[in-house]
Write a protein that holds these residues in place. Sequence first.
Motif, PDB file in Angstrom:
ATOM      1  N   GLU A 223       3.359  12.050  -1.507  1.00  0.00           N
ATOM      2  CA  GLU A 223       3.526  11.802  -2.940  1.00  0.00           C
ATOM      3  C   GLU A 223       3.306  10.329  -3.254  1.00  0.00           C
ATOM      4  N   THR A 224       2.393  10.050  -4.170  1.00  0.00           N
ATOM      5  CA  THR A 224       2.089   8.655  -4.513  1.00  0.00           C
ATOM      6  C   THR A 224       3.234   7.970  -5.234  1.00  0.00           C
ATOM      7  N   SER A 225       4.154   8.735  -5.826  1.00  0.00           N
ATOM      8  CA  SER A 225       5.265   8.133  -6.566  1.00  0.00           C
ATOM      9  C   SER A 225       6.392   7.667  -5.648  1.00  0.00           C
ATOM     10  N   CYS A 226       6.326   8.004  -4.365  1.00  0.00           N
ATOM     11  CA  CYS A 226       7.401   7.680  -3.434  1.00  0.00           C
ATOM     12  C   CYS A 226       7.098   6.407  -2.656  1.00  0.00           C
ATOM     13  N   GLU A 227       8.131   5.602  -2.446  1.00  0.00           N
ATOM     14  CA  GLU A 227       8.010   4.400  -1.625  1.00  0.00           C
ATOM     15  C   GLU A 227       8.522   4.717  -0.223  1.00  0.00           C
ATOM     16  N   VAL A 228       7.765   4.290   0.771  1.00  0.00           N
ATOM     17  CA  VAL A 228       8.114   4.574   2.165  1.00  0.00           C
ATOM     18  C   VAL A 228       8.427   3.275   2.897  1.00  0.00           C
TER      19      VAL A 228
END
Length: 335
Positions: A223-228
């Motif tokens: 998901e592009t909205s999530c920060e890892v």
Amino acid sequence: MKAATFGQVTVAALTASLLAACGGSDNNDDSVSQTATFNLGISDAPIDAAEAVVVCFNAVELTGQGQPIQYEVGVDVEVPAENDLCRDSNGDVIANTIGIDLLQFTGSEQTQFLQDATIAAGNYGQLRLVMGEGSYASVDLDGEGTTTDVPVSVPSNELKLDGFTADAGGNLNYTAEFDLRQGMTNPVGQEGFILKPRGVRLVDNSSVGHLQGSVSEELLLNETSCEVAPADLTTPVAYIYLYEGVGYELSALADIGGSEEQQPYASTAVYFDGASSYDYELGFVSAGEYTAALTCNGNDDSETDDDISFLHSVDVTIEESNQPQTVDFEPVTTQ
């Protein structure tokens, strides 16, 4: 304890709980059969928008058995001694008040607030938490790492919760759970936060469980909205919302203050542990069936209908237990 830069989220993902003691008993001794023992503790779940949330309590009040019964800090032996965390505008300690930093007591942990109080058996209309002056939240307003103490106020200086029944000779257990994502707001044009009773619920502690788990990094990477793997471990990477009932479409799940059909029961943040795990926890959840949903959108204003996109959900059955049960979020595999 988790904390993070203060952004658009007013105060995110805090659940604070207060335990009362009550319950059934087979004791037939007439000398004790008309009373019950009452205890009260305080606990919460991690918060993602403050480094401290100090709530100042003055008393616990029970109504419904004639005149209200009140146990006051600094007066009654059933409550802890006052401390110096609550101060007025001149910096002087406020008498008959105890300040409790809710962030020191997370998940299933608690601090005792009312102990071995003997109350008459019968029906109690309300449990009221009488608040003192001086409550505050320590937040990083500009993201530079310096915290500012922002006042927290409670309308009428009371939080009025549901009532309960004290069985003769019994030992009752209840939890007043604070969800500050729902109950704490920062009105435009007003200094400080307001803590409203809508974010507090009283649940029977003999029928609650605790939830914890992790979110797969693979799921977040999809998901592009999530920060890892953020460098700042106090930054939430995602959020878990809990809804009563199962089998819901993601589109039916509302944000806090949202217009969708299913309103959230509770929510909390997910944090990176600095190695490989992304973890969350929710304490004092009434036993039953729930839908746990994952989102990476953190800008959930409790006063508005925000555009929150849920990525994945898991059906959960919360069982009565003092030990947390584990529910992990993994990528959905198709055959």
